[in-house]
Every structure is written in structure tokens, then in C-alpha cells.
Design an enzyme around this catalytic site. Structure first.
Site, PDB file in Angstrom:
ATOM      1  N   ARG A   1       0.848  -1.188   0.000  1.00  0.00           N
ATOM      2  CA  ARG A   1       0.000   0.000   0.000  1.00  0.00           C
ATOM      3  C   ARG A   1       0.886   1.241   0.000  1.00  0.00           C
ATOM      4  O   ARG A   1       1.906   1.290   0.688  1.00  0.00           O
ATOM      5  CB  ARG A   1      -0.910   0.039   1.243  1.00  0.00           C
ATOM      6  CG  ARG A   1      -2.019  -1.008   1.257  1.00  0.00           C
ATOM      7  CD  ARG A   1      -3.110  -0.677   0.250  1.00  0.00           C
ATOM      8  NE  ARG A   1      -4.242  -1.595   0.326  1.00  0.00           N
ATOM      9  CZ  ARG A   1      -4.354  -2.721  -0.378  1.00  0.00           C
ATOM     10  NH1 ARG A   1      -3.376  -3.083  -1.191  1.00  0.00           N
ATOM     11  NH2 ARG A   1      -5.417  -3.489  -0.261  1.00  0.00           N
TER      12      ARG A   1
ATOM     13  N   GLU B   1      -3.500   7.396  -6.174  1.00  0.00           N
ATOM     14  CA  GLU B   1      -3.292   6.790  -7.487  1.00  0.00           C
ATOM     15  C   GLU B   1      -4.318   7.299  -8.494  1.00  0.00           C
ATOM     16  O   GLU B   1      -5.510   7.246  -8.196  1.00  0.00           O
ATOM     17  CB  GLU B   1      -3.352   5.263  -7.378  1.00  0.00           C
ATOM     18  CG  GLU B   1      -2.247   4.709  -6.480  1.00  0.00           C
ATOM     19  CD  GLU B   1      -2.279   3.198  -6.348  1.00  0.00           C
ATOM     20  OE1 GLU B   1      -3.226   2.569  -6.858  1.00  0.00           O
ATOM     21  OE2 GLU B   1      -1.358   2.631  -5.731  1.00  0.00           O
TER      22      GLU B   1
ATOM     23  N   HIS C   1       0.609   0.110 -10.228  1.00  0.00           N
ATOM     24  CA  HIS C   1      -0.209  -0.817  -9.438  1.00  0.00           C
ATOM     25  C   HIS C   1      -0.577  -2.050 -10.263  1.00  0.00           C
ATOM     26  O   HIS C   1      -1.752  -2.334 -10.507  1.00  0.00           O
ATOM     27  CB  HIS C   1      -1.461  -0.129  -8.911  1.00  0.00           C
ATOM     28  CG  HIS C   1      -2.002  -0.781  -7.670  1.00  0.00           C
ATOM     29  ND1 HIS C   1      -2.667  -0.097  -6.700  1.00  0.00           N
ATOM     30  CD2 HIS C   1      -1.961  -2.074  -7.236  1.00  0.00           C
ATOM     31  CE1 HIS C   1      -3.030  -0.915  -5.723  1.00  0.00           C
ATOM     32  NE2 HIS C   1      -2.608  -2.128  -6.032  1.00  0.00           N
TER      33      HIS C   1
END
Length: 529
Positions: free
Chosen positions: A233, A262, A280
Site C-alpha cells: 500500500r 493513485e 499498481h
């Protein structure tokens, strides 16, 4: 006919599975707005989403036929779980489907950094043949420091052992029983990870305890040749401290797959050659997408049909399912668990609870389970409930010893918890007065009485005059009201405990000011609601 709505892109294998089920009709409607979803959701028995669809309280206001929501993936930040619980709608996720993909991506980033794959590729494509400049390092024999030994952390450990790496593992809660069996050297000292590792990879949830877990002070402990990897994270590694260390060459490199926001607001890493980044991609493999799609379809259909409920993140309330006294003690147990998790530092070694008096004559499984949920919640980034708590506790090797004694002590009934870690032993006792008033009446043998609600402040202090006044002054200065207060003393030892419930949480400045009071030995802020 069971109708299941799918509002995000889902692997076709998951849709096909639903089509093959008797009496099930999947309906795909991608890109629906919140308004449209709120209008139509009651027409469906189930809903499958990924991360794009926001299942808000407004969407769930009139659930109609809706019985369950399945998230094809792990995180449920896009689903209002409390709102779903209030409406009696199950929320499920697929935590196992992404495990191998995330672990493999961690290893991919580690290998790419160690062998300078990206800069070497870019250089050769630009027309330069330079073998010397991009000489890398082997993984063989290097020390991999893992922070977090959950499913993904353990998968990374197994893969790293295949490269003959030495794996040093730390978990904020407790290491799984299998960790040492697969060759992980478990440590309870986080500083060892920072000082001894050649590579550090984080695999913990982001919460108050892990936010900025790695900052400038921790980086200063590390070898100059260390490399950091974060596929967990964003925000666990402080970005400002990391950027400074990379720019100054204080560490060899870092690889990031996740960011606090993000996509990132600032691309601070764009000119840092020693920082490898990906958008990601930890779960972004075809296999993982198929696995989570199929699993989401299967568990949702099973639950709606009345079959087994798996991976439930909430448990719709069932008023009247237990006697009122048990329900009250269950809430007391949860809050004592939250207090214990806050004031008991270290890795859990053993946990025991004791029931005395009238409550000991009843079925107390619900109370013990609620205590477990409170004790463990901060270590996980998904809501704990009666379904997943026992499973997650077992994975970490945590069990709770339960004893009952129908003889009362001081009060008609009481619940006590004892938590032993590698650093300290804590005991907390509570009771329910008049069938409704929750009270903590003892901490570590100090007799007190305080209401466990809202925000509670627990201070272990030297027993001297002026303690209450000084704490009250600081709270008043910061606009904080004290709701209830309990003071316990051990005069012969010159020690005391002050426990107070507050009308709001103190900010960082207030906590710092309280911690500087000359009589304070330990200070904890417990959030209970």
C-alpha cells in the site's frame, strides 16, 4: 431466477460460470452512474464489482432483492461495508486470487532492480552497448527482509528461498506457524530488518501503525546497498524521505507499485534512475483476473442460494440471536480488545480470557469472538467479523484460552482478558452495570472505573499530586472534554494508571504535549467507536 448484476470489467470465465448455473442470469452493465445504480440495484439478487464501481450508502439505500455484493479482488474501499451491513447485504471479496500475482510482481521488481533491466534496455534501444555500466547483483545469499508475513509475504518468502536468499521476517501481529518451516528466520525486532537486510519488501496493510513505517530515521539504519520494494500500500514508505535518500544515493534503489494517491499527483520519481515504478500492477495478470472473477461468481452464487458463505467481510446484525446480557458483554469484549491492542506493544505470544459470575453461566462464544475482532482489527486492512476472524487468527497461530468461574469477584459478572507479547503482559477487566452500562474496572491490577467509548486515553504514570489537573489542563487547552475518568494507584510501588474517555480524539500536538508531562511513563490513545 437469480439475477446477478456485473458493473465492471470481469474476466469472461466468471460470467460463463454464472451462465452455466441453473437458475442464474448474469447481467452485464458497465459504466453505470451512481444514480442509475441506486435506481436499479433492487432488481438484482447480487452484484459483482471490481474497483471502479462505487457501492455507496446512497446506492444501498433501497436494496430491494439485493442479498450480496462480491468484490473481484481484495480491497473494498469502493464499497460502504457499514451501510451494507445495516441493510443486511453480505459483502465478500477474493483475497486469495491475487496472492501469487502480487508475490511474483514483487520478485519481478526485485530482479529488475538487481540486474538493472530497465535502464539497460532503454540504453540499448537508444543505440548504446554498455555491459560494464549495468553490472548488477545476484540474489543468491542476499538477506531479504520481509515486513509482514501474511499470504503475500509468505508467498514471497517461498519464492525467495528458491533463489537461495536468506529470509528475515517480521510481522507486527504474529508470525504464522509455517514461517520457520519454510526457512524464514522470524524476528520480533523491526530494527533488525532495517540493519541487516540487502533487500526490504513490505507486505502489511496501511493503518495508523504502518503509515510512514519507513521514514528518514529507519532509512538511516539501512545499508547503503539496500533496495526497497513496496507492492503493498502507498504511504507505508514515506515518499519524501525515500526521494531524498534516492537522490543522495543513501540507498541503492527502490521499486514502487503503489502510491498514497493513485495515479500520483506528483511524479517525483521521474528523474531518479534508481527508482523503478509500475502503475499498481501487482494483481494485473490474466491468471489473477480469471481467478478472482471465477471465485467472486462462485461465492456470490453460493451465498444467494443459501449455501456456504465464504470470505464475508461483514455479518448482518441478528437482534435477539443471543440474550441481552451476552450482547452487552460482546460489545464490552470488542472494546476491551481494541484497548488491549493499543496498550499492549509487541508480538502476541498468548491470549486468555476469563468469565466470572453470572456471565460465566452463559454461552460466551460470541463475546470471545468479539474480543478477538477488537484485538486483531488494526493488523488487517479489511473489516473483521464472525466469519473471517477465526480464519485469520488461525493463520497467525493465535488461539484464545477461555476459562469460566461462576463465583463472582467484586461485581456480579466480569470479563477479563490477558494478552502476553514478547515485550509485556497486560490484563484488562470489564463489567456491565445495570444491564447496559459498559465499564472497564481494572487494568494490570490497578482498580479503576472508566467508560470504554469514543476515544479513551490510558496513561501509566508516577503516582504523584497534580496528575489529574495537568492532564485536564492540556485537554482543556486543546478543546477536549473529559467524559469519564478512572484512577488506579499502587501506592507501595509509586505507580498509577489514569484512564479517561474523551469527547474527541486529541490531535498530534495534544498527544505530544501530554507525553512530555514529567510523570508520564506510557501514553496510549485508544479509538473505540
Amino acid at each position: 431466477m437469480i439475477r446477478i448484476l456485473i458493473t465492471d470489467k470481469l474476466a469472461q470465465e466468471g460470467i460463463d460460470l454464472l451462465k452455466r448455473m441453473d437458475g442464474v442470469e448474469p447481467v452485464v452493465k458497465k459504466g453505470v452512474s451512481e444514480d442509475e445504480l441506486a435506481e436499479i440495484i433492487g432488481q438484482y439478487d447480487g452484484l459483482i464489482v471490481r474497483s471502479e464501481t462505487k457501492v455507496t450508502a446512497r446506492v444501498l439505500e433501497k436494496p430491494g432483492k439485493l442479498k450480496g455484493v462480491a468484490r473481484a479482488g481484495v480491497g473494498v474501499d469502493n464499497i460502504d461495508v457499514p451501510a451494507a451491513t445495516r441493510k443486511g447485504v453480505l459483502v465478500m471479496n477474493t483475497p486469495g486470487g491475487n496472492t501469487l500475482s502480487a508475490a511474483e510482481h514483487t520478485m519481478a521488481l526485485l530482479l529488475a532492480m538487481s540486474r538493472n533491466v530497465v535502464p539497460a534496455c532503454n540504453s540499448l534501444k537508444a543505440g548504446t552497448w554498455d555491459r560494464k555500466k549495468y553490472t548488477g547483483n545476484q540474489l543468491n545469499g542476499k538477506v531479504l527482509g520481509l515486513i509482514g508475513l501474511g499470504r503475500i509475504g509468505m508467498a514471497v518468502a517461498r519464492m525467495a528461498r528458491g533463489f537461495n536468499m536468506k529470509v528475515l521476517g517480521y510481522d507486527p501481529l504474529a508470525a504464522p506457524p509455517d514461517a520457520e518451516k519454510i526457512g524464514v528466520e522470524v524476528t520480533t525486532e523491526l530494527e533488525r530488518i532495517f540493519r541487516e537486510s540487502d533487500v526490504i519488501s513490505v507486505h502489511v496493510p496501511k493503518n495508523e501503525q504502518t503509515l510512514n513505517m519507513i521514514g528518514a530515521a529507519q532509512i538511516e539504519m539501512m545499508k547503503p546497498t539496500v533496495r526497497l520494494v513496496n507492492c503493498a500500500r502507498g504511504g507505508i514508505i514515506n515518499e519524501a524521505a525515500l526521494a531524498d535518500a534516492l537522490a543522495k544515493g543513501r540507498i541503492a534503489g527502490a521499486a514502487l507499485d503503489v502510491f498514497p494517491k493513485e495515479p500520483p499527483e506528483e511524479y517525483w520519481f521521474k528523474d531518479l534512475a534508481n527508482c523503478l515504478v509500475t502503475p499498481h500492477l501487482g494483481a494485473s495478470t490474466e491468471e489473477a483476473q480469471i481467478e478472482v472473477a471465477v471465485e467472486a461468481a462462485q461465492i456470490l452464487a453460493d451465498a444467494i442460494k443459501g449455501g456456504p458463505v465464504r470470505n464475508a467481510l461483514n455479518a448482518p446484525s441478528t437482534p435477539g440471536a443471543a440474550p441481552p446480557q451476552v450482547m452487552q458483554y460482546a460489545e464490552l469484549g470488542r472494546r476491551i480488545g481494541l484497548v488491549a491492542s493499543t496498550i499492549t506493544p509487541g508480538h502476541i505470544k498468548s491470549v486468555g480470557v476469563e468469565y466470572r459470575g453470572s456471565i460465566a453461566e452463559m454461552d460466551v462464544d460470541m463475546v470471545t469472538l468479539n474480543f478477538s475482532m477488537g484485538l486483531l482489527q488494526k493488523h488487517f486492512d479489511l473489516p473483521l467479523n464472525m466469519v473471517n476472524t477465526p480464519v485469520l487468527a488461525k493463520e497467525r497461530g493465535i488461539s484464545i484460552d477461555v476459562t469460566k468461574n461462576t463465583a463472582s469477584k467484586d461485581v456480579a459478572g466480569s470479563f477479563s482478558a490477558k494478552v502476553v507479547t514478547d515485550k509485556i503482559t497486560r490484563t484488562i477487566t470489564g463489567t456491565v452495570f445495570g444491564g447496559a452500562l459498559l465499564r472497564i474496572i481494572e487494568i494490570d491490577g490497578f482498580k479503576i472505573e472508566v467508560t470504554p467509548q469514543g476515544t479513551a486515553l490510558v496513561i501509566f504514570n508516577d503516582d504523584k499530586p497534580g496528575v489529574i489537573g495537568a492532564v485536564g489542563t492540556v485537554c482543556g487547552k486543546h478543546g477536549i472534554n473529559i467524559c469519564t475518568m478512572g484512577v488506579g494507584q499502587k501506592a507501595e510501588a509509586g505507580q498509577a494508571v489514569l484512564a479517561v474517555s474523551l469527547d474527541k480524539a486529541p490531535n498530534a500536538e495534544a498527544v505530544e504535549e501530554l507525553g512530555k508531562l514529567d510523570f508520564v511513563n506510557e501514553l496510549y490513545v485508544c479509538k473505540l467507536d
